[in-house]
Design a protein around this motif. Structure first.
Motif, PDB file in Angstrom:
ATOM      1  N   ASP A 220      24.347  33.199  41.855  1.00 53.38           N
ATOM      2  CA  ASP A 220      24.654  34.553  41.370  1.00 53.38           C
ATOM      3  C   ASP A 220      24.657  35.470  42.580  1.00 53.38           C
ATOM      4  O   ASP A 220      23.702  36.187  42.851  1.00 53.38           O
ATOM      5  CB  ASP A 220      23.611  34.979  40.336  1.00 53.38           C
ATOM      6  N   PRO A 222      27.728  37.608  44.131  1.00 53.06           N
ATOM      7  CA  PRO A 222      29.110  38.075  44.326  1.00 53.06           C
ATOM      8  C   PRO A 222      29.401  38.297  45.811  1.00 53.06           C
ATOM      9  O   PRO A 222      28.508  38.728  46.553  1.00 53.06           O
ATOM     10  CB  PRO A 222      29.141  39.395  43.550  1.00 53.06           C
ATOM     11  N   LEU A 226      30.132  32.696  39.633  1.00 55.08           N
ATOM     12  CA  LEU A 226      28.835  32.650  38.960  1.00 55.08           C
ATOM     13  C   LEU A 226      28.649  31.272  38.343  1.00 55.08           C
ATOM     14  O   LEU A 226      29.457  30.847  37.514  1.00 55.08           O
ATOM     15  CB  LEU A 226      28.769  33.723  37.875  1.00 55.08           C
ATOM     16  N   LEU A 239      36.103  34.508  34.513  1.00 57.19           N
ATOM     17  CA  LEU A 239      36.215  35.943  34.280  1.00 57.19           C
ATOM     18  C   LEU A 239      37.665  36.376  34.160  1.00 57.19           C
ATOM     19  O   LEU A 239      38.548  35.845  34.842  1.00 57.19           O
ATOM     20  CB  LEU A 239      35.559  36.706  35.430  1.00 57.19           C
ATOM     21  N   ASP A 243      37.213  42.044  34.811  1.00 54.26           N
ATOM     22  CA  ASP A 243      35.776  41.779  34.951  1.00 54.26           C
ATOM     23  C   ASP A 243      35.450  41.246  36.348  1.00 54.26           C
ATOM     24  O   ASP A 243      34.405  41.568  36.918  1.00 54.26           O
ATOM     25  CB  ASP A 243      35.321  40.785  33.883  1.00 54.26           C
ATOM     26  N   TRP A 244      36.353  40.427  36.885  1.00 56.87           N
ATOM     27  CA  TRP A 244      36.155  39.971  38.263  1.00 56.87           C
ATOM     28  C   TRP A 244      36.140  41.166  39.213  1.00 56.87           C
ATOM     29  O   TRP A 244      35.302  41.235  40.120  1.00 56.87           O
ATOM     30  CB  TRP A 244      37.272  39.007  38.653  1.00 56.87           C
ATOM     31  N   ARG A 246      35.310  44.299  38.629  1.00 50.19           N
ATOM     32  CA  ARG A 246      34.069  45.066  38.510  1.00 50.19           C
ATOM     33  C   ARG A 246      32.900  44.349  39.198  1.00 50.19           C
ATOM     34  O   ARG A 246      32.022  45.000  39.772  1.00 50.19           O
ATOM     35  CB  ARG A 246      33.743  45.310  37.028  1.00 50.19           C
ATOM     36  N   ARG A 247      32.899  43.032  39.144  1.00 58.79           N
ATOM     37  CA  ARG A 247      31.790  42.263  39.702  1.00 58.79           C
ATOM     38  C   ARG A 247      31.927  42.063  41.207  1.00 58.79           C
ATOM     39  O   ARG A 247      30.926  42.128  41.937  1.00 58.79           O
ATOM     40  CB  ARG A 247      31.718  40.892  39.010  1.00 58.79           C
ATOM     41  N   CYS A 248      33.156  41.835  41.675  1.00 56.53           N
ATOM     42  CA  CYS A 248      33.332  41.367  43.047  1.00 56.53           C
ATOM     43  C   CYS A 248      34.142  42.295  43.953  1.00 56.53           C
ATOM     44  O   CYS A 248      34.111  42.127  45.181  1.00 56.53           O
ATOM     45  CB  CYS A 248      34.026  39.996  43.030  1.00 56.53           C
ATOM     46  N   ALA A 250      34.691  46.042  43.386  1.00 57.89           N
ATOM     47  CA  ALA A 250      34.652  47.345  42.711  1.00 57.89           C
ATOM     48  C   ALA A 250      35.253  48.458  43.564  1.00 57.89           C
ATOM     49  O   ALA A 250      35.764  49.449  43.019  1.00 57.89           O
ATOM     50  CB  ALA A 250      33.211  47.685  42.336  1.00 57.89           C
ATOM     51  N   ASP A 293      28.852  40.509  29.473  1.00 53.03           N
ATOM     52  CA  ASP A 293      28.005  40.242  30.627  1.00 53.03           C
ATOM     53  C   ASP A 293      28.141  38.746  30.960  1.00 53.03           C
ATOM     54  O   ASP A 293      27.769  37.885  30.149  1.00 53.03           O
ATOM     55  CB  ASP A 293      26.552  40.573  30.288  1.00 53.03           C
ATOM     56  N   PRO A 294      28.663  38.408  32.154  1.00 51.29           N
ATOM     57  CA  PRO A 294      28.874  36.974  32.451  1.00 51.29           C
ATOM     58  C   PRO A 294      27.577  36.194  32.549  1.00 51.29           C
ATOM     59  O   PRO A 294      27.554  35.000  32.208  1.00 51.29           O
ATOM     60  CB  PRO A 294      29.619  37.020  33.797  1.00 51.29           C
TER      61      PRO A 294
END
Length: 299
Positions: A220, A222, A226, A239, A243-244, A246-248, A250, A293-294
């Motif tokens: 976990d 980024p 995940l 993802l 969503d990718w 936002r996580r990786c 942004a 939420d992944p």
């Protein structure tokens, strides 16, 4: 990144698990996957002689040897299945006389390789090929040999010249280096190799799958994919592009760079999955619903 030094807790006692590691020349491909019985026996006797000179007490133990070569990932799998199969065949081998035995397994009379020692053709082509061996005996003697091998073999386990030449001629491949390793040595060497290949983030998950398959481990971090190891399998979160982002990514707003970044992320997922599956670790791709939420999706 180092391998768990307590690999012995995953090895049935009293046993010593190891490999004859052959580093091939760049342009060399073995002509044979496994040796016939006579050649297998000759190589096994040389292996026993070499290790008998290096490690006190080895000659008191049974030696079982598979004269078939594998990619290291095929031996570094949960439960060490190739070595376990080698031990099963050892148990079934007839006892001729008294004292320790040298038992070699290879191709049958027709040249066919028995199923437990058939290497995966999809993992062929690497420069390092490994042949499994196994020592078994009385607990005290085996434990002493195991401790000595773990402390000295990595530094001192060079194969004698006539043994390397025997292997080279028998397999029909040019060998640059040949050495003896314990299974723990091979695990540590693989960890170092993966670090050099940019796979360091995956190691904790893979090591858990190999050494503590009942335990949980996460990747976990980024922008890495995940992953969660649980129940003997690795789950990978799939993802959606938003969503990718936002996580990786942004802070990224350029559509072209985002598209390229997401494609690279998916390629990285495939790479990590391929490494895990090469080590016999089941992989499950979990599709994460948009906005979910992944981490929760992998629980």
């Amino acid at each position: 990144m180092t391998a768990d030094p307590d690999i012995s807790r995953q090895i049935p006692a009293p046993q010593v698990l190891g490999v004859l590691a052959l580093e091939l020349s760049d342009d060399s491909t073995p002509a044979r996957d496994a040796l016939g019985q006579q050649a297998a026996g000759e190589l096994a006797k040389l292996l026993g002689r070499d290790l008998g000179a290096l490690v006190p007490g080895v000659r008191e133990l049974d030696l079982s040897f598979a004269a078939a070569h594998f990619d290291p990932a095929e031996l570094l799998r949960p439960g060490w299945p190739v070595h376990r199969r080698l031990d099963e065949l050892r148990v079934r081998a007839p006892q001729a006389g008294q004292g320790p035995r040298i038992i070699a397994f290879g191709a049958d009379a027709s040249g066919a390789v028995p199923l437990p020692f058939q290497s995966d053709p999809q993992l062929a082509g690497g420069r390092l090929r490994v042949l499994p061996y196994l020592f078994v005996g009385e607990p005290a003697a085996t434990e002493s040999v195991a401790a000595h091998m773990e402390s000295t073999l990595f530094d001192l386990g060079m194969v004698q010249a006539d043994t390397a030449l025997c292997a080279q001629d028998a397999f029909g491949a040019r060998i640059e280096h040949a050495r003896y390793l314990t299974l723990h040595d091979l695990l540590a060497m693989t960890a170092m190799q993966y670090r050099n290949q940019g796979l360091d983030p995956l190691w904790d998950v893979l090591e858990t799958a190999l050494l503590a398959p009942e335990s949980e481990a996460w990747l976990d971090a980024p922008p890495e994919p995940l992953l969660r190891h649980v129940d003997g399998e690795v789950r990978i979160a799939m993802l959606a592009p938003d969503d990718w982002r936002r996580r990786c990514a942004a802070d990224e707003s350029d559509d072209g760079r985002l598209a390229k970044g997401f494609a690279m992320y998916e390629a990285r997922q495939r790479q990590l999955s391929a490494v895990l599956q090469a080590h016999g670790v089941p992989v499950v791709f979990v599709h994460v619903a948009p906005g979910q939420d992944p981490v929760a999706a992998l629980r």
